[in-house]
Design an enzyme around this catalytic site. Structure first.
Site, PDB file in Angstrom:
ATOM      1  N   SER A 114     -26.283   5.833  -5.052  1.00 20.43           N
ATOM      2  CA  SER A 114     -25.748   7.184  -4.979  1.00 20.43           C
ATOM      3  C   SER A 114     -25.849   7.720  -3.550  1.00 20.43           C
ATOM      4  O   SER A 114     -25.392   7.064  -2.617  1.00 20.43           O
ATOM      5  CB  SER A 114     -26.483   8.075  -5.990  1.00 20.43           C
ATOM      6  OG  SER A 114     -25.801   9.286  -6.201  1.00 20.43           O
ATOM      7  N   GLN A 115     -26.481   8.888  -3.325  1.00 18.83           N
ATOM      8  CA  GLN A 115     -26.586   9.401  -1.959  1.00 18.83           C
ATOM      9  C   GLN A 115     -27.394   8.457  -1.078  1.00 18.83           C
ATOM     10  O   GLN A 115     -27.284   8.495   0.150  1.00 18.83           O
ATOM     11  CB  GLN A 115     -27.199  10.798  -1.941  1.00 18.83           C
ATOM     12  CG  GLN A 115     -27.063  11.488  -0.586  1.00 18.83           C
ATOM     13  CD  GLN A 115     -27.755  12.833  -0.509  1.00 18.83           C
ATOM     14  OE1 GLN A 115     -28.466  13.236  -1.446  1.00 18.83           O
ATOM     15  NE2 GLN A 115     -27.571  13.549   0.587  1.00 18.83           N
TER      16      GLN A 115
ATOM     17  N   ASP B 291     -18.057   7.035 -13.134  1.00 21.14           N
ATOM     18  CA  ASP B 291     -19.289   6.749 -13.877  1.00 21.14           C
ATOM     19  C   ASP B 291     -19.978   8.022 -14.341  1.00 21.14           C
ATOM     20  O   ASP B 291     -21.110   7.995 -14.809  1.00 21.14           O
ATOM     21  CB  ASP B 291     -20.237   5.896 -13.029  1.00 21.14           C
ATOM     22  CG  ASP B 291     -20.763   6.628 -11.783  1.00 21.14           C
ATOM     23  OD1 ASP B 291     -20.484   7.835 -11.621  1.00 21.14           O
ATOM     24  OD2 ASP B 291     -21.461   5.974 -10.977  1.00 21.14           O
TER      25      ASP B 291
ATOM     26  N   HIS C   2     -23.685   6.283 -14.199  1.00 21.11           N
ATOM     27  CA  HIS C   2     -24.337   6.451 -12.902  1.00 21.11           C
ATOM     28  C   HIS C   2     -25.837   6.137 -12.948  1.00 21.11           C
ATOM     29  O   HIS C   2     -26.428   5.803 -11.918  1.00 21.11           O
ATOM     30  CB  HIS C   2     -24.122   7.883 -12.394  1.00 21.11           C
ATOM     31  CG  HIS C   2     -24.395   8.055 -10.942  1.00 21.11           C
ATOM     32  ND1 HIS C   2     -23.597   7.511  -9.956  1.00 21.11           N
ATOM     33  CD2 HIS C   2     -25.403   8.710 -10.280  1.00 21.11           C
ATOM     34  CE1 HIS C   2     -24.080   7.820  -8.765  1.00 21.11           C
ATOM     35  NE2 HIS C   2     -25.176   8.543  -8.937  1.00 21.11           N
TER      36      HIS C   2
ATOM     37  N   ASP D 221     -27.204   4.056 -15.608  1.00 22.00           N
ATOM     38  CA  ASP D 221     -27.287   2.660 -16.053  1.00 22.00           C
ATOM     39  C   ASP D 221     -27.348   1.694 -14.878  1.00 22.00           C
ATOM     40  O   ASP D 221     -28.004   0.658 -14.940  1.00 22.00           O
ATOM     41  CB  ASP D 221     -26.042   2.278 -16.873  1.00 22.00           C
ATOM     42  CG  ASP D 221     -26.036   2.851 -18.273  1.00 22.00           C
ATOM     43  OD1 ASP D 221     -27.074   3.372 -18.712  1.00 22.00           O
ATOM     44  OD2 ASP D 221     -24.984   2.769 -18.930  1.00 22.00           O
TER      45      ASP D 221
END
Length: 296
Positions: free
Chosen positions: A83-84, A241, A263, A265
């Site tokens: 992610s970020q 997602d 996101h 999982d």
């Protein structure tokens, strides 16, 4: 011990927004680090500000990389960001390509998140909803800081507004103008696999009815959250997602962008409760093999 996954350079795992190393006994990278270590990989899970800009988090990551290089004697590291964390890793690689052998983006919002755009439109920072949301996030971050047992460093600053802006389409576009390494030239395409001696990879998932809403996800509230968040997507409706769009995630060599993973999982959350047929840990093991085969 097997050395099948023993990469040349250490693996450094970088969490996303509201990320952590370990809350009490519960790890962010659930089951992933032990699986990598069983294959001989040298793995470090790092902590950066749970809520802040990608640039601030990136500077914190650079400091942690320097510590890892000093303690291991390695000359470079392989960064894997969720992610970020992908944007954080990209910043570090752009600033110090001599320290970074590769960047792997796992569900990274490399062109922004439509969920962040939605919240910016309907819960702006100065509105009542925006202030309530900001207070909630600050409270969650404070609680998580108290529960964090995997990080023993100085207190990390929190900036909710900077964190949110860093994830919007507009915010990421500004970031990309300064740090374009590995980005595709066309929407949905693949980026340069190597820039300034750094290899770039990415993978991501999408919600797939009959798969991501089945299996152990029937017991996982985070999956229901992702299905709710997915309703905010317009450009990539049906191709996300829950937090990041399929094509927005592309960076460098795209290993896959339609795995049946939401996101959470994709990093084997929560408690390994994932959708039907999903194997998120396998993706990390395969990436370690890929990096080793590339001499990284």
């Amino acid at each position: 011990m097997s050395q099948e996954l023993a990469t040349r350079y250490p693996l450094v795992l970088v969490p996303g927004m509201l990320g952590f190393v370990r809350l009490l006994l519960y790890p962010y990278w659930y089951g992933i680090i032990p699986a990598l270590r069983r294959g001989g990989a040298q793995v470090f899970a790092v902590q950066v500000s749970s809520l802040n800009s990608s640039e601030v988090r990136g500077e914190q990551l650079l400091a942690r990389i320097q510590q890892i290089l000093d303690s291991t004697g390695a000359s470079r590291v392989n960064l894997i960001g969720h992610s970020q964390g992908a944007l954080t890793a990209r910043y570090a690689a752009a600033k110090r390509p001599d320290w970074v052998a590769s960047v792997t983006s796992v569900a990274g919002p490399n062109h922004g998140s439509e969920l962040a755009d939605y919240l910016q439109r309907y819960s702006p920072a100065q509105s009542l909803r925006g202030r309530l949301l900001s207070a909630l996030l600050r409270g969650i971050a404070a609680l998580m800081s108290l529960m964090e047992t995997g990080y023993r460093g100085p207190r990390l600053p929190v900036d909710v507004h900077a964190s949110h802006q860093s994830l919007t389409t507009e915010g990421v576009a500004l970031f990309n103008r300064q740090y374009p390494q590995g980005l595709p030239e066309t929407w949905g395409g693949q980026g340069a696999p190597e820039v300034n001696g750094v290899r770039y990879y990415s993978w991501s998932g999408i919600l797939q009815p009959g798969k991501t809403d089945r299996g152990f996800n029937l017991l996982d509230g985070s999956n229901r959250s992702c299905r709710l968040f997915a309703r905010t997507f317009v450009r990539e409706a049906g191709q996300c997602d829950g937090m990041v769009g399929r094509y927005s995630s592309h960076l460098g060599q795209v290993i896959g962008d339609d795995y049946p993973l939401d996101h959470f999982d994709i990093v084997n959350q929560s408690l390994g409760l994932v959708g039907k047929g999903a194997e998120p840990i396998r993706l990390f093991l395969e990436q370690a093999r890929r990096l080793k085969a590339a001499g990284l």
